[in-house]
Design an enzyme around this catalytic site. Structure first.
Site, PDB file in Angstrom:
ATOM      1  N   LYS A 113     -33.624  40.870  -1.983  1.00  0.00           N
ATOM      2  CA  LYS A 113     -32.156  41.700  -2.261  1.00  0.00           C
ATOM      3  C   LYS A 113     -33.180  43.274  -1.953  1.00  0.00           C
ATOM      4  O   LYS A 113     -31.970  44.049  -1.084  1.00  0.00           O
ATOM      5  CB  LYS A 113     -31.787  41.425  -3.657  1.00  0.00           C
ATOM      6  CG  LYS A 113     -31.485  40.577  -4.686  1.00  0.00           C
ATOM      7  CD  LYS A 113     -30.590  39.745  -3.186  1.00  0.00           C
ATOM      8  CE  LYS A 113     -29.566  38.664  -3.936  1.00  0.00           C
ATOM      9  NZ  LYS A 113     -29.984  37.151  -3.864  1.00  0.00           N
TER      10      LYS A 113
HETATM   11  C1  LIG Z   1     -30.189  36.353  -4.377  1.00  0.00           C
HETATM   12  C2  LIG Z   1     -31.169  35.063  -3.751  1.00  0.00           C
HETATM   13  C3  LIG Z   1     -30.900  34.701  -3.701  1.00  0.00           C
HETATM   14  C4  LIG Z   1     -29.746  33.292  -2.779  1.00  0.00           C
HETATM   15  O1  LIG Z   1     -29.216  34.251  -1.385  1.00  0.00           O
HETATM   16  P1  LIG Z   1     -28.202  34.530  -0.795  1.00  0.00           P
HETATM   17  O2  LIG Z   1     -28.500  35.591   0.520  1.00  0.00           O
HETATM   18  O3  LIG Z   1     -27.158  34.105  -2.012  1.00  0.00           O
HETATM   19  O4  LIG Z   1     -27.790  33.561  -0.571  1.00  0.00           O
HETATM   20  C5  LIG Z   1     -31.995  32.724  -3.720  1.00  0.00           C
HETATM   21  N1  LIG Z   1     -33.823  33.361  -3.925  1.00  0.00           N
HETATM   22  C6  LIG Z   1     -33.703  34.740  -4.605  1.00  0.00           C
HETATM   23  C7  LIG Z   1     -35.211  35.476  -5.132  1.00  0.00           C
HETATM   24  C8  LIG Z   1     -32.285  35.406  -4.375  1.00  0.00           C
HETATM   25  O5  LIG Z   1     -32.857  36.464  -5.560  1.00  0.00           O
END
Ligand SMILES: *Cc1c(COP(=O)(O)O)cnc(C)c1O
Length: 498
Positions: A113
């Protein structure tokens, strides 16, 4: 280029307006009116650039109302070694079999993120300035664990902003909870919710789109925006790393220029994999997009059957950031696949809201299956994959990445497809130490989180990220738990406009 809404194709706003608003007033998501092209020559030129400069090129194609100087100020502010523990920003590993892992967790909160949330505050404040907006921006975030912390780190002490984060009380890891509870900054608040992630997300969406609340804020010189992956300012930065990774692979000679790769992505809200879809449609040679889910496999079923049905049991898993039954960004994909049929989107998502279910046409299902493969695995398979991958290659991955590895391996077994595959690695194993250690050593350790981190360090040989080690000595600032129905009151209370 301009931006439309998935529920109103006649809408015509700039990227700066789309980023500032976050979500369109009628509930749709902002989406570019066309997908820009990147040529092989441009990709070759990217190979010689640093990550921030690669980002300049990609952003330049989507944020056409930003000047190159504005974009460059954003990218160099965000993609810098003061925020990331590596010059590469996104780290590409060597090949493990036919797979290469793209580590997207070298930012301040150790999850992917950060790739978007380190730059979003720059994009947002630049957008506001461009729009001549002087209201204070209130950011509401629903998080399944990682977005919240990444958004808090991105927005803490950014002038003219205030941020509030809601997470499911029992839906995040100990480390994730700790990361948020000790958050520093004068403009931040964190609150747990009695409910799951979907409750958090729905609550935030309801507050966002409530005209009465909006008016209250406006009367007090404030406006809402969103840091969730429904904001285009979250999506665009994620396209960059797929484009960048392709250039990097070709530059290193891992693939030939023009050679097609596949991408496997651990998926929850469908943001990360949608970014890969955009990269593919810009012209990056990407073949199959492998959508990997945990046991909350609503997306696997959807891609295989064309029926999206959230009426099912919700499971709390060891990959909590993917414990989601309503995958928001799917709306953007369906808008693209229907060639911008906003009436169709309103119909399907109206049904999703009312009945929790919709079914796409055979034609759309076929288009979906042309680009996407899907699979899922349960916690036992996730942990087995961590153990086996480590035994085989000496590489320790986190639980989310392991889901993608497992689904990728199943896909190869089923199809015999030997295409070089990029696997998105979305979190540092240290964020989920208990589960990763359980996978490797087979013990359900109940020691405190820091003893586990230390133990994982011994077992994996990976350095402990500084930002996680530093949490240990910080005082808890936020421990409030509220009910769903009290979210609006909480928000207004934090803003001092009760
Ligand atoms: C948010 C997240 C995901 C999922 O990603 P999306 O973009 O919501 O599909 C997968 N792995 C981790 C560690 C995340 O923080």
């Amino acid at each position: 280029m301009h931006y439309r809404s998935t529920r109103d194709s006649s809408l015509h706003v700039t990227s700066a307006e789309a980023i500032a608003q976050g979500i369109s007033a009628e509930g749709g998501l902002f989406i570019p009116s066309e997908i820009p092209v990147i040529t092989m020559e441009e990709l070759k030129a990217l190979a010689e650039m640093r990550y921030a400069e690669r980002a300049d090129v990609v952003f330049g194609k989507f944020l056409t109302d930003f000047t190159p100087e504005e974009i460059h100020a954003c990218t160099t502010g965000a993609y810098h070694t003061k925020n990331f523990d590596t010059e590469d920003i996104a780290c590409l590993t060597k090949a493990y079999g036919n797979a290469q892992i793209l580590e997207l967790w070298h930012g301040p909160t150790c999850a992917f993120k950060d790739m978007a949330l380190q730059i979003l505050p720059y994009l947002l404040t630049t957008s506001l300035k461009k729009n001549g907006e002087d209201k204070k921006v209130v950011i509401l975030v629903a998080t399944s664990g990682d977005t919240g912390k990444a958004a808090l780190e991105g927005f803490k002490d950014v002038p003219g902003t205030q941020i509030m984060v809601f997470y499911p009380e029992h839906g995040v890891s100990t480390m994730q909870k700790r990361q948020m509870a000790v958050q520093e900054g004068s403009n931040v608040a964190v609150c747990a919710l009695e409910g799951n992630f979907d409750d958090c997300q729905n609550g935030v969406k309801l507050i966002f789109t409530d005209p009465a609340v909006k008016e209250r804020l406006a009367g007090n010189g404030m406006m809402f925006s969103s840091a969730n992956s429904i904001n285009w300012g979250r999506l665009a930065p994620q396209i960059v790393y797929y484009v960048s990774a392709y250039a990097e692979m070709a530059k290193r000679g891992d693939i030939a220029w023009g050679e097609t790769i596949n991408a496997a992505v651990p998926t929850g809200n469908f943001g990360n994999i949608l970014a890969a879809y955009y990269a593919k449609n810009m012209g990056v040679p990407i073949g199959k997009l492998i959508c990997a889910s945990n046991i909350n496999n609503v997306l696997t079923d959807f891609i295989e059957t064309g029926v999206y049905d959230r009426n099912r049991k919700f499971y709390a898993t060891c990959s909590p950031s993917m414990d989601i039954l309503i995958s928001s960004n799917l709306e953007r994909l369906l808008y693209l696949l229907t060639d911008g049929d906003d009436a169709q989107i309103r119909d399907w998502f109206g049904k999703l809201a009312a009945e929790g279910r919709y079914e796409v046409t055979a034609e759309i299902k076929e288009k979906l299956q042309k680009d996407f493969a899907a699979g899922f695995c349960d916690d036992a398979e996730t942990k087995q994959t961590i153990r086996e991958f480590r035994e085989r290659y000496g590489y320790t991955c986190d639980t989310h990445t392991a889901v993608a590895v497992k689904v990728y391996l199943d896909y190869v077994k089923k199809t015999g497809d030997t295409t070089r595959t990029l696997i998105a690695s979305t979190a540092s194993p240290y964020k989920f130490s208990a589960s990763v250690l359980d996978a490797i050593e087979g013990v359900q350790d109940t020691a405190d989180e820091y003893a586990l981190v230390e133990r994982l360090g011994e077992v994996s040989g990976l350095p402990v990220p500084e930002s996680l080690a530093a949490l240990k000595d910080k005082p808890v600032r936020f421990s409030e738990v509220i009910r769903k129905n009290d979210m609006e009151a909480y928000v207004l209370g934090q803003l001092g406009i009760v």
